[in-house]
Design an enzyme around this catalytic site. Structure first.
Site, PDB file in Angstrom:
ATOM      1  N   PHE A 362       0.794  -1.220   0.000  1.00 12.45           N
ATOM      2  CA  PHE A 362       0.000   0.000   0.000  1.00 12.45           C
ATOM      3  C   PHE A 362       0.824   1.267   0.000  1.00 12.45           C
ATOM      4  CE2 PHE A 362      -3.678  -2.344   0.180  1.00 12.45           C
ATOM      5  CZ  PHE A 362      -3.563  -3.338   1.135  1.00 12.45           C
ATOM      6  N   ASP A 485      -4.735 -10.821   6.424  1.00  2.00           N
ATOM      7  CA  ASP A 485      -3.434 -10.795   5.749  1.00  2.00           C
ATOM      8  C   ASP A 485      -2.323 -11.247   6.695  1.00  2.00           C
ATOM      9  OD1 ASP A 485      -1.862 -10.546   3.534  1.00  2.00           O
ATOM     10  OD2 ASP A 485      -1.682  -8.361   3.610  1.00  2.00           O
TER      11      ASP A 485
HETATM   12  N1  LIG Z   1       5.915  -0.436  12.731  1.00  2.00           N
HETATM   13  C1  LIG Z   1       6.986  -0.752  12.002  1.00  2.00           C
HETATM   14  N2  LIG Z   1       8.207  -0.728  12.571  1.00  2.00           N
HETATM   15  C2  LIG Z   1       9.305  -1.054  11.841  1.00  2.00           C
HETATM   16  N3  LIG Z   1       9.286  -1.430  10.565  1.00  2.00           N
HETATM   17  C3  LIG Z   1       8.102  -1.470   9.932  1.00  2.00           C
HETATM   18  C4  LIG Z   1       6.894  -1.130  10.618  1.00  2.00           C
HETATM   19  N4  LIG Z   1       5.882  -1.277   9.745  1.00  2.00           N
HETATM   20  C5  LIG Z   1       6.414  -1.679   8.594  1.00  2.00           C
HETATM   21  N5  LIG Z   1       7.757  -1.795   8.680  1.00  2.00           N
HETATM   22  C6  LIG Z   1       8.687  -2.194   7.617  1.00  2.00           C
HETATM   23  O1  LIG Z   1       8.216  -1.727   6.378  1.00  2.00           O
HETATM   24  C7  LIG Z   1       8.037  -2.793   5.465  1.00  2.00           C
HETATM   25  C8  LIG Z   1       6.800  -2.560   4.628  1.00  2.00           C
HETATM   26  O2  LIG Z   1       5.674  -2.689   5.469  1.00  2.00           O
HETATM   27  P1  LIG Z   1       4.213  -2.912   4.906  1.00  2.00           P
HETATM   28  O3  LIG Z   1       3.394  -3.385   6.028  1.00  2.00           O
HETATM   29  O4  LIG Z   1       3.782  -1.687   4.192  1.00  2.00           O
HETATM   30  O5  LIG Z   1       4.395  -3.982   3.777  1.00  2.00           O
HETATM   31  P2  LIG Z   1       4.256  -5.536   3.795  1.00  2.00           P
HETATM   32  O6  LIG Z   1       4.967  -6.037   4.988  1.00  2.00           O
HETATM   33  O7  LIG Z   1       4.735  -6.032   2.510  1.00  2.00           O
HETATM   34  O8  LIG Z   1       2.707  -5.807   3.961  1.00  2.00           O
HETATM   35  P3  LIG Z   1       1.509  -5.362   3.002  1.00  2.00           P
HETATM   36  O9  LIG Z   1       1.972  -5.487   1.618  1.00  2.00           O
HETATM   37  O10 LIG Z   1       0.431  -6.310   3.317  1.00  2.00           O
HETATM   38  O11 LIG Z   1       1.185  -3.965   3.373  1.00  2.00           O
HETATM   39  C9  LIG Z   1       7.937  -4.044   6.324  1.00  2.00           C
HETATM   40  O12 LIG Z   1       8.446  -5.152   5.679  1.00  2.00           O
HETATM   41  C10 LIG Z   1       8.767  -3.705   7.540  1.00  2.00           C
HETATM   42  O13 LIG Z   1      10.105  -4.089   7.365  1.00  2.00           O
END
Ligand SMILES: Nc1ncnc2c1ncn2[C@@H]1O[C@H](COP(=O)(O)OP(=O)(O)OP(=O)(O)O)[C@@H](O)[C@H]1O
Ligand SMILES: *[C@@H]1O[C@H](CO)[C@@H](O)[C@H](O)[C@H]1NC(C)=O
Ligand SMILES: *[C@@H]1O[C@H](CO)[C@@H](O)[C@H](O)[C@H]1NC(C)=O
Ligand SMILES: *[C@@H]1O[C@H](CO)[C@@H](O)[C@H](O)[C@H]1NC(C)=O
Ligand SMILES: *[C@@H]1O[C@H](CO)[C@@H](O)[C@H](O)[C@H]1NC(C)=O
Ligand SMILES: *[C@@H]1O[C@H](CO)[C@@H](O)[C@H](O)[C@H]1NC(C)=O
Length: 680
Positions: A362, A485
């Protein structure tokens, strides 16, 4: 008399000051600091008269002074910490008669570098993160002049024994026990502008720490003011520095040490000759009064200006909020969770790429630092949702609100959000210092990071944590929350390596008992339950399916769809099931866990549980509550039955359309076969 004369002559002859500082490995005494050669930093200086001035009256200062060489606290590196004793004379001068900040600490520490420590209530000793941390190896005695609830201070005039942080092991109101027949206790005021003497004694044989206080000139009282039992062998390093730390906050206060002695082992701290000590500067009442005016007047006028300024800013900001920022009716209830864009912008230094944590389905996630109050900061992760996202704003706000109100140790806290005019959305999360779990699972053999593989105990801990977080979402909150998810990249690790479930961007809320409406299929390929191919009804048991995949993933260290050695796409579930058929489940366990004292019984339990959670028939899956029971061994996991041998065949019958969808999307995006996707 004769000896004294010779001594005087000798010293006079080499031009040394009369106040001698003697220092051997085990013992030293300073009755002036003029030629002591202390290691000083921050505001600390030695005045021309030989006083050690730790803070000079300016606000928000730290000052440190250490004996120049480290001392041997253990005879051998593996030995126990020896007995030691210290004595010092101090004085605190505040510009106000009844207020001062923040105090003095006598410190034993492995380093003289306290650059990461904070001023004010942290006394220049620790910061928000490392307060109380065992790796500090700090022993300290605090003379604390302000009461701080966060450190459970008893009052604003106490002496405390501290281990690794500012929450005292034992503390007492400043004062001393009178000896003799009558006995009794006399209070002392640390900020009385009078010099006082402190004795610190550690008796290694009894692990006894005594701290004694008395007005200058009064002999050491027989009874200690604070007496604590603590084996310092678990705290002090084999060589360590001794010295002082002090800090000021918002009051003009000066902290002085007049003299100091120290002794190790059988050599006790030499007596300090108080007749030789430099004098504390005197603040006459007149001076004090004019000083008060000098300070109060500018502060008062500054306060008036500040109050006016704040009022204007608040007024302007409120106006701007109503005119420029979007705020719809349904948003009203979420008001407290809104962050000003400006704050997030500066917290991430304008969303600099060096603060980028990762890119998800996203949008981008940035690391930021928000000032929490004047002395501390808070680490945050800001998810910046791009315009062309498939998700509507309202759905995102739903994420914000649900997560903001959900409170569980295994969920990432969502602190708030920010909506901008152009429909841009920013979500503010608690920062998770250890990143996402997938990086730890696959860091070893996929590009880049060289993170040490997680051991089994850590993985099992994470699994149990996520199960408990998911149970909370499904059954323990006021509404049923379906996460939709669950996957390793949505599991983040906090500072203690606990698993925390994050990213509720796809969550929908259902009232308990209500029929879940049909919605779009959302989730990530490889984790999607087969029934979602036929109907798009969400159910907590579809989360259980993804959780099953997650269990296999964490135990096997393989992605839900991976390439085998022949380059074929393999479903992890099929692969584990095959091992189960061949009764070789142990071989499915992550190779990185072999040699580790991996608990094979637990790993087998988790794999079998993963299989039953991933059952193609929705009603054959356990609920999260049952999962918790199995994981905690309260209920034995039923063996997979022989009818389950047709597990996958059954699955094929039920979801052939779905599987072919997976096949096609895997071939088109085989580089990131599990990249998050939202599709209809
Ligand atoms: N609260 C947080 N603290 C530290 N790192 C974070 C945090 N949230 C996300 N991240 C980092 O940012 C990256 C991207 O997060 P994000 O949740 O947007 O993508 P995702 O893990 O691929 O999941 P999705 O695609 O379902 O949104 C994660 O892989 C993580 O390493
Ligand atoms: C106190 O020390 C600080 C830091 O060393 C210095 O910036 C400040 O000017 C000093 N203040 C006074 C009043 O000497
Ligand atoms: C100290 O302990 C280490 C390991 O803990 C050991 O290898 C070493 O031999 C010990 N040394 C002494 C002097 O006992
Ligand atoms: C000493 O101080 C304590 C705590 O402030 C108070 O309760 C006590 O009454 C005082 N004792 C005397 C003798 O003043
Ligand atoms: C303190 O701990 C050390 C080991 O950590 C031990 O050898 C020693 O006996 C302990 N001292 C006391 C008094 O219990
Ligand atoms: C510490 O204080 C207690 C109580 O006042 C006393 O019994 C003990 O002897 C003291 N120990 C040392 C090492 O001073």
């Amino acid at each position: 008399m004769f000896m004294k004369l010779i001594c005087f002559l000798l010293l006079g002859a080499v031009g040394a000051p009369e106040h001698v500082s003697a220092s051997t490995d085990d013992q030293f005494v300073y009755s002036s600091f003029a030629s002591a050669g202390l290691a000083l930093d921050g505001a600390a200086t030695v005045t021309p008269s030989g006083l050690l001035e730790l803070t000079n009256g300016s606000l928000q200062l730290k000052g440190h002074a250490f004996h120049p060489t480290p001392l041997r606290f253990r005879e051998s590196p593996n030995g126990t910490v020896r007995s030691f004793s210290a004595s010092f004379v101090f004085g605190i001068l505040s510009a106000y008669p009844d207020m001062s900040a923040h105090g003095i600490v006598f410190v034993v520490a492995p380093t003289t570098d306290f650059s990461a420590a904070l001023a004010s209530q942290y006394l220049g000793l620790v910061n928000v993160q490392n307060n109380g941390d065992e790796s500090n190896h700090i022993f300290a005695v605090e003379l604390d002049t302000l009461q701080q609830d966060e450190f459970r201070d008893i009052n604003d005039n106490h002496v405390g024994v501290d281990i690794n942080g500012l929450i005292s092991l034992e503390s007492s109101n400043a004062g001393y026990y009178l000896g003799g027949e009558k006995g009794g206790f006399e209070n002392l005021t640390l900020i009385s502008h009078e010099a006082m003497q402190v004795w610190v004694d550690y008796d290694a044989g009894n692990s006894r720490i005594n701290v004694t206080l008395a007005p200058l000139g009064v002999a050491k009282p027989a009874e200690a003011l604070v007496s604590a039992t603590y084996n310092l062998s678990s705290v002090i390093t084999s060589t360590a520095y001794v010295g002082f730390s002090s800090a000021t906050g918002s009051f003009d206060s000066r902290h002085y040490v007049l003299g100091w002695s120290f002794g190790m082992g059988s050599s006790t701290a030499p007596a300090i000759d108080i007749s030789k000590l430099p004098k504390l500067p005197r603040v006459t009442p007149a001076e004090a009064r004019s000083k008060v005016l000098e300070i109060v007047l500018p502060i008062a006028s500054a306060a008036v200006v500040l109050a006016l300024g704040t009022a204007v800013v608040l007024f302007v900001r409120r106006r701007r909020r109503y005119t420029e920022e979007v705020r719809e009716d349904w948003e009203m209830e979420f008001g407290p969770h809104r962050f000003p864009y400006k704050d997030l912008h500066s917290a991430t230094q304008g969303f600099k790429s060096k603060h980028l944590l990762g890119v998800g389905g996203f949008g981008r996630v940035y690391r930021g630092v928000l000032p929490a109050d004047c002395a501390s900061t808070m680490d945050i992760a800001v998810k910046r949702v791009s315009h062309d996202s498939n998700q509507g704003v309202k759905e995102f706000i739903a994420e914000v609100v649900s997560l903001g109100r959900l409170q569980h140790p295994n969920l990432v806290r969502l602190l708030g959000y920010c909506r901008r005019r152009k429909g841009e959305l920013l979500l503010v999360y608690e920062y998770m210092p250890n990143g996402s779990l997938d990086k730890h699972l696959y860091g070893g053999h996929e590009a880049g990071s060289k993170k040490a593989a997680l051991n089994w105990a850590q993985r099992f801990q994470i699994i149990k944590g996520i199960a408990s977080g998911l149970l909370y979402l499904h059954e323990e909150w006021e509404k049923v929350v379906i996460h939709r998810d669950i996957k390793a990249s949505n599991v983040l690790l906090d500072d203690k390596m606990n698993g925390r479930l994050g990213d509720f961007g796809l969550a929908r809320l259902y009232d308990h008992g209500a029929d879940p409406q049909s919605t779009r299929v959302v989730g990530t390929i490889g984790y999607l339950a087969p029934e979602l191919g036929r109907t798009s009804k969400a159910n907590p048991l579809t989360d259980v399916f993804s959780f099953g995949t997650f269990l296999l993933e964490v135990t096997c260290g393989r992605r839900p769809i991976f390439q085998d050695e022949h380059g074929n796409q393999v479903m992890l579930v099929d692969w584990v099931l095959e091992h189960w058929h061949r009764e070789s489940l142990a071989d499915a366990v992550d190779v990185k866990l072999r040699g580790d004292d991996c608990n094979v019984r637990e790993a087998r339990l988790v794999l079998q549980l993963g299989l039953s959670c991933s059952h193609p028939l929705i009603n054959a899956r356990p609920t999260m509550r049952q999962v918790m029971h199995y994981l905690s061994n309260q209920v034995p996991l039923p063996e997979l039955r022989s009818t389950d041998l047709s597990f996958r065949t059954l699955a094929m019958m039920h979801n052939d359309g779905f599987d072919s969808y997976i096949q096609s999307s895997c071939s088109t995006s085989s580089k990131h076969p599990h990249t998050s996707s939202v599709y209809k």
